[in-house]
Design a protein around this motif. Structure first.
Motif, PDB file in Angstrom:
ATOM      1  N   GLY A  95     -23.723  70.428  50.374  1.00  0.00           N
ATOM      2  CA  GLY A  95     -25.129  70.557  50.751  1.00  0.00           C
ATOM      3  C   GLY A  95     -25.900  71.544  49.897  1.00  0.00           C
ATOM      4  N   LYS A  96     -25.287  72.669  49.551  1.00  0.00           N
ATOM      5  CA  LYS A  96     -25.998  73.694  48.780  1.00  0.00           C
ATOM      6  C   LYS A  96     -25.975  73.430  47.285  1.00  0.00           C
ATOM      7  CE  LYS A  96     -25.773  77.524  51.940  1.00  0.00           C
ATOM      8  NZ  LYS A  96     -27.117  77.987  52.090  1.00  0.00           N
ATOM      9  N   PHE A  97     -24.914  72.786  46.790  1.00  0.00           N
ATOM     10  CA  PHE A  97     -24.793  72.573  45.358  1.00  0.00           C
ATOM     11  C   PHE A  97     -24.776  71.077  45.053  1.00  0.00           C
ATOM     12  CE2 PHE A  97     -22.869  76.680  46.369  1.00  0.00           C
ATOM     13  CZ  PHE A  97     -23.653  77.508  45.596  1.00  0.00           C
ATOM     14  N   SER A  98     -23.591  70.480  44.971  1.00  0.00           N
ATOM     15  CA  SER A  98     -23.497  69.045  44.711  1.00  0.00           C
ATOM     16  C   SER A  98     -22.080  68.574  45.004  1.00  0.00           C
ATOM     17  CB  SER A  98     -23.848  68.733  43.251  1.00  0.00           C
ATOM     18  OG  SER A  98     -22.823  69.210  42.392  1.00  0.00           O
ATOM     19  N   ALA A  99     -21.915  67.258  45.023  1.00  0.00           N
ATOM     20  CA  ALA A  99     -20.589  66.687  45.239  1.00  0.00           C
ATOM     21  C   ALA A  99     -19.660  67.053  44.083  1.00  0.00           C
ATOM     22  CB  ALA A  99     -20.685  65.171  45.389  1.00  0.00           C
ATOM     23  N   VAL A 100     -20.197  67.129  42.876  1.00  0.00           N
ATOM     24  CA  VAL A 100     -19.383  67.489  41.707  1.00  0.00           C
ATOM     25  C   VAL A 100     -18.834  68.905  41.866  1.00  0.00           C
ATOM     26  CG1 VAL A 100     -19.412  67.891  39.223  1.00  0.00           C
ATOM     27  CG2 VAL A 100     -20.606  65.931  40.160  1.00  0.00           C
ATOM     28  N   THR A 101     -19.666  69.823  42.319  1.00  0.00           N
ATOM     29  CA  THR A 101     -19.220  71.204  42.537  1.00  0.00           C
ATOM     30  C   THR A 101     -18.132  71.246  43.606  1.00  0.00           C
ATOM     31  OG1 THR A 101     -21.418  71.985  41.959  1.00  0.00           O
ATOM     32  CG2 THR A 101     -19.990  73.537  43.100  1.00  0.00           C
ATOM     33  N   HIS A 146     -23.481  63.994  32.340  1.00  0.00           N
ATOM     34  CA  HIS A 146     -24.330  62.813  32.521  1.00  0.00           C
ATOM     35  C   HIS A 146     -25.433  63.096  33.532  1.00  0.00           C
ATOM     36  CE1 HIS A 146     -25.496  58.634  32.868  1.00  0.00           C
ATOM     37  NE2 HIS A 146     -25.334  58.715  34.170  1.00  0.00           N
ATOM     38  N   LYS A 147     -25.088  63.808  34.595  1.00  0.00           N
ATOM     39  CA  LYS A 147     -26.054  64.079  35.659  1.00  0.00           C
ATOM     40  C   LYS A 147     -27.083  65.123  35.248  1.00  0.00           C
ATOM     41  CE  LYS A 147     -26.209  65.060  40.571  1.00  0.00           C
ATOM     42  NZ  LYS A 147     -25.418  65.282  41.775  1.00  0.00           N
ATOM     43  N   HIS A 148     -26.646  66.196  34.616  1.00  0.00           N
ATOM     44  CA  HIS A 148     -27.539  67.298  34.294  1.00  0.00           C
ATOM     45  C   HIS A 148     -28.038  67.269  32.856  1.00  0.00           C
ATOM     46  CE1 HIS A 148     -26.820  69.092  38.147  1.00  0.00           C
ATOM     47  NE2 HIS A 148     -25.528  69.002  37.952  1.00  0.00           N
ATOM     48  N   GLY A 149     -27.335  66.591  31.973  1.00  0.00           N
ATOM     49  CA  GLY A 149     -27.717  66.565  30.562  1.00  0.00           C
ATOM     50  C   GLY A 149     -28.939  65.728  30.297  1.00  0.00           C
ATOM     51  N   GLN A 150     -29.243  64.773  31.183  1.00  0.00           N
ATOM     52  CA  GLN A 150     -30.383  63.893  30.966  1.00  0.00           C
ATOM     53  C   GLN A 150     -31.681  64.465  31.509  1.00  0.00           C
ATOM     54  OE1 GLN A 150     -29.232  60.216  32.763  1.00  0.00           O
ATOM     55  NE2 GLN A 150     -27.828  59.684  31.136  1.00  0.00           N
TER      56      GLN A 150
END
Length: 176
Positions: A95-101, A146-150
């Motif tokens: 919830g605070k960050f992401s599923a990747v974290t 891919h998620k943050h680089g774009q």
């Protein structure tokens, strides 16, 4: 060997479901549809319902109830409470960050457990272990990139030279 193929298929299915679950949890939490504890309750209730049906049809439910004594029930209750605490913490991370974290945090915890196991109970480290670690970190890194680089194009050298050094370091930290 059909057992190995079945095991690999089940493992691949489990990994696919696990990746879907993390992303669905993130989507539900970002939409503010429910709290972490409500999400955990619904997931656990659904899982319990499905497992009870499967166990009832296979005949394992009756055997489990007959075989269980107070110590087993106490152990199950303790395990359920620890599991609930872990899930709530993991859902907070989602919830605070992401599923990747959350996946990365879980993987580092598991990697630490395995490292401690290899340290205290020596066993050979094979290329399969190394390949698994590389694949997991590579997949997490590729997804994160891919998620943050774009979202934001990288700064050019001339733009970096114009900025203060701390701003450049801060921007690099944001990408990680």
């Amino acid at each position: 060997d059909w057992q190995m193929i079945t095991g690999i298929s089940i493992l691949c299915g489990s990994l696919c479901c696990d990746s879907l679950l993390g992303n669905l949890q993130e989507k539900v939490q970002k939409s503010k549809a429910c709290s972490e504890t409500e999400l955990m309750f619904v997931q656990s209730a659904f899982g319990t319902f499905v497992l009870l049906i499967i166990m009832a049809f296979s005949g394992e439910l009756a055997e489990a109830v007959q075989a269980a004594d107070r110590q087993i029930w106490a152990t199950l209750l303790f395990w359920a409470l620890c599991n609930m605490l872990g899930i709530v913490c993991l859902l907070r991370i989602v919830g605070k960050f992401s599923a990747v974290t959350a996946v990365l945090t879980s993987f580092v915890r598991k990697l630490s457990s395995i490292t401690i196991s290899f340290t205290f109970f020596p066993k050979p480290l094979t290329m399969s272990h190394v390949l698994g670690i590389v694949l997991v970190f590579g997949a997490i890194g590729a997804h994160s990139y891919h998620k943050h680089g774009q979202k934001k194009a990288p700064a050019t050298e001339s733009e970096l030279e114009e900025r203060e050094p701390l701003a450049v370091i801060s921007e690099a930290d944001d990408k990680v």
